[in-house]
Each structure stands twice: as C-alpha cells, then as structure tokens.
Design a protein around this motif. Structure first.
Motif, PDB file in Angstrom:
ATOM      1  N   LYS A  78       6.834  -1.059 -12.505  1.00  0.00           N
ATOM      2  CA  LYS A  78       5.721  -1.338 -11.595  1.00  0.00           C
ATOM      3  C   LYS A  78       4.503  -0.542 -12.050  1.00  0.00           C
ATOM      4  CE  LYS A  78       4.483  -0.712  -6.722  1.00  0.00           C
ATOM      5  NZ  LYS A  78       5.006  -0.287  -5.415  1.00  0.00           N
ATOM      6  N   PRO A  79       3.358  -1.220 -12.300  1.00  0.00           N
ATOM      7  CA  PRO A  79       2.173  -0.498 -12.769  1.00  0.00           C
ATOM      8  C   PRO A  79       1.558   0.372 -11.680  1.00  0.00           C
ATOM      9  CG  PRO A  79       1.961  -2.871 -13.135  1.00  0.00           C
ATOM     10  CD  PRO A  79       3.143  -2.658 -12.255  1.00  0.00           C
ATOM     11  N   THR A  80       0.773   1.333 -12.108  1.00  0.00           N
ATOM     12  CA  THR A  80      -0.049   2.112 -11.190  1.00  0.00           C
ATOM     13  C   THR A  80      -1.509   1.848 -11.534  1.00  0.00           C
ATOM     14  OG1 THR A  80       0.014   4.053 -12.633  1.00  0.00           O
ATOM     15  CG2 THR A  80       1.674   3.937 -10.903  1.00  0.00           C
ATOM     16  N   VAL A  81      -2.367   2.008 -10.543  1.00  0.00           N
ATOM     17  CA  VAL A  81      -3.800   1.773 -10.727  1.00  0.00           C
ATOM     18  C   VAL A  81      -4.544   3.029 -10.316  1.00  0.00           C
ATOM     19  CG1 VAL A  81      -5.794   0.372 -10.037  1.00  0.00           C
ATOM     20  CG2 VAL A  81      -3.536  -0.689 -10.255  1.00  0.00           C
ATOM     21  N   ALA A  99      -5.413   0.248 -15.127  1.00  0.00           N
ATOM     22  CA  ALA A  99      -3.987  -0.001 -14.923  1.00  0.00           C
ATOM     23  C   ALA A  99      -3.177   0.737 -15.972  1.00  0.00           C
ATOM     24  CB  ALA A  99      -3.701  -1.495 -15.011  1.00  0.00           C
ATOM     25  N   VAL A 101       0.127   0.214 -17.545  1.00  0.00           N
ATOM     26  CA  VAL A 101       1.123  -0.847 -17.617  1.00  0.00           C
ATOM     27  C   VAL A 101       1.920  -0.768 -18.907  1.00  0.00           C
ATOM     28  CG1 VAL A 101      -0.197  -2.471 -16.211  1.00  0.00           C
ATOM     29  CG2 VAL A 101      -0.482  -2.498 -18.664  1.00  0.00           C
ATOM     30  N   THR A 125      -4.652  -5.903  -7.280  1.00  0.00           N
ATOM     31  CA  THR A 125      -3.329  -5.506  -7.756  1.00  0.00           C
ATOM     32  C   THR A 125      -3.195  -5.949  -9.205  1.00  0.00           C
ATOM     33  OG1 THR A 125      -2.348  -7.587  -7.016  1.00  0.00           O
ATOM     34  CG2 THR A 125      -2.250  -5.722  -5.467  1.00  0.00           C
ATOM     35  N   ARG A 127      -0.035  -6.699 -12.413  1.00  0.00           N
ATOM     36  CA  ARG A 127       1.362  -6.795 -12.847  1.00  0.00           C
ATOM     37  C   ARG A 127       1.375  -6.662 -14.356  1.00  0.00           C
ATOM     38  NH1 ARG A 127       3.502 -12.212 -10.057  1.00  0.00           N
ATOM     39  NH2 ARG A 127       5.113 -11.894 -11.587  1.00  0.00           N
ATOM     40  N   GLU A 138       4.539  -6.158  -8.513  1.00  0.00           N
ATOM     41  CA  GLU A 138       3.102  -5.959  -8.322  1.00  0.00           C
ATOM     42  C   GLU A 138       2.803  -4.506  -7.974  1.00  0.00           C
ATOM     43  OE1 GLU A 138       0.461  -9.249  -6.494  1.00  0.00           O
ATOM     44  OE2 GLU A 138       1.054  -7.935  -4.852  1.00  0.00           O
ATOM     45  N   SER A 139       1.686  -3.978  -8.493  1.00  0.00           N
ATOM     46  CA  SER A 139       1.265  -2.617  -8.167  1.00  0.00           C
ATOM     47  C   SER A 139       0.876  -2.530  -6.695  1.00  0.00           C
ATOM     48  CB  SER A 139       0.049  -2.221  -9.011  1.00  0.00           C
ATOM     49  OG  SER A 139      -1.101  -2.954  -8.589  1.00  0.00           O
ATOM     50  N   ASP A 140       0.753  -1.312  -6.198  1.00  0.00           N
ATOM     51  CA  ASP A 140       0.172  -1.124  -4.875  1.00  0.00           C
ATOM     52  C   ASP A 140      -1.280  -1.580  -4.934  1.00  0.00           C
ATOM     53  OD1 ASP A 140       2.550  -0.029  -3.944  1.00  0.00           O
ATOM     54  OD2 ASP A 140       1.925   2.026  -4.406  1.00  0.00           O
TER      55      ASP A 140
END
Length: 186
Positions: A78-81, A99, A101, A125, A127, A138-140
């Motif tokens: 799950k990616p972070t932003v 992102a 990813v 968001t 992905r 999906e990211s937060d």
C-alpha cells in the motif's frame, strides 16, 4: 447456433485477493472447455477459455478463446503519500503530493507519475501497479482544500483628496479586518 462471446467481470490478470468471472453471451445449451455448463465461470487458473453452444440438431459453435492470467504473487505494498506543503490554501496556490510506491503510480485523478501538483479541492489517492499488472491497495486519501479568494476590497476616502502638508486623508476599507495596505499597514 449463434457463436457465443465471452465477457469478463473483474480483473485480468487476476491478482492475489481479486476475482474474475467469465460470462457467456448465451445461457442455454452451452459448455465451457472446463466442462462447466453454467453461463458464468469463476476463473481459478491461468489459461485460455472457450464456450461452445449446442443446437438441438447437434450443431456446435465455439467462441474465440479468452486468455486469463492468474497471479499468486503478493500485491505491491500500500503506497503512502506525503504533501510537500500545506493542503489548505487559497486559489492560485498548489501543493505537491509525492507517492512512495513499488512500481508505477496510478493516481485517482488519472495521473501516472510519482509526484503530482494539485491546485483543486478533492481527495487524492494513489495505487501502485507492478510489472505483472497487479494493483496495490489504495493509499490513504489526502484531502486538499482550495479556498476562494475574497472579493476585491473597496476603499473609501474620508476627507478632501487635495490637502496641505500636516493635514491628513483617511482611507477606509470595506473589510473590518484582514487588510494589508500597500504601505505595509494592517
């Protein structure tokens, strides 16, 4: 009989945790190359799938093969932003969202790069898409809020526009607070 066609409900490739169902355009007197006779076929293995329709006279018509790939490797993480700045700002501003990813970034606004610049209100968001064609969770969401600019202030003159040294002219804004005058006064 009419030649059947196959449609897909779900994803192809079928990635870990996802599902796919093949659907025949014909529902009666059919058989899949797997032996199933249902109009819908849950995909559990990679391969080419066909469906054959049978007439009451023994004639047959077979669909084109539909290739499906089932992948059992783990999905991308799950990616972070990260926002490179504030996410609430006035019109004319922007914020950069970055992102982190594994693979390629796929943003909710359609962008396909790791870093996007945002100047509109919304929830964003991302992905990750790996080389096998599988998407991460999906990211937060990052919420960006763009505030409208206030309307242009109106300035009223209190006194005579022509005045002598030592006299003064008062300028008044229609805004009671938040004014920044051209000479730096507030």
């Amino acid at each position: 009989p009419q030649k059947p066609t196959i449609s897909l409900e779900g994803s192809n490739p079928v990635c870990l945790g996802n599902s796919a169902t093949l659907v025949s355009s014909i529902s009666d007197n059919i058989s899949w190359n797997t032996g199933s006779t249902s109009q819908r076929l849950a995909v559990t293995a990679s391969g080419g799938y066909t469906i054959t329709s049978n007439s009451i006279y023994g004639c047959q018509n077979t669909s084109n093969s539909y290739a499906v790939s089932v992948i059992n490797s783990p999905l991308p993480a799950k990616p972070t932003v990260t926002a490179a700045g504030v996410t609430t700002f006035c019109e004319g501003g922007e914020v950069e969202l970055q992102a982190q990813v594994e693979g390629q970034a796929r943003w909710s606004n359609g962008a396909n790069v790791a870093t996007i610049k945002v100047n509109t209100t919304g929830n964003f968001t991302v992905r990750a898409l790996d080389a096998a064609g599988c998407y991460s969770p999906e990211s937060d969401a990052v919420t960006v809020k763009v505030n409208s600019l206030p309307s242009k202030p109106q300035i009223a003159l209190n006194g005579n526009r022509i005045f002598c040294e030592g006299e003064k002219l008062d300028l008044t804004s229609n805004y009671a607070s938040g004014n920044i005058w051209s000479n730096g006064s507030t």
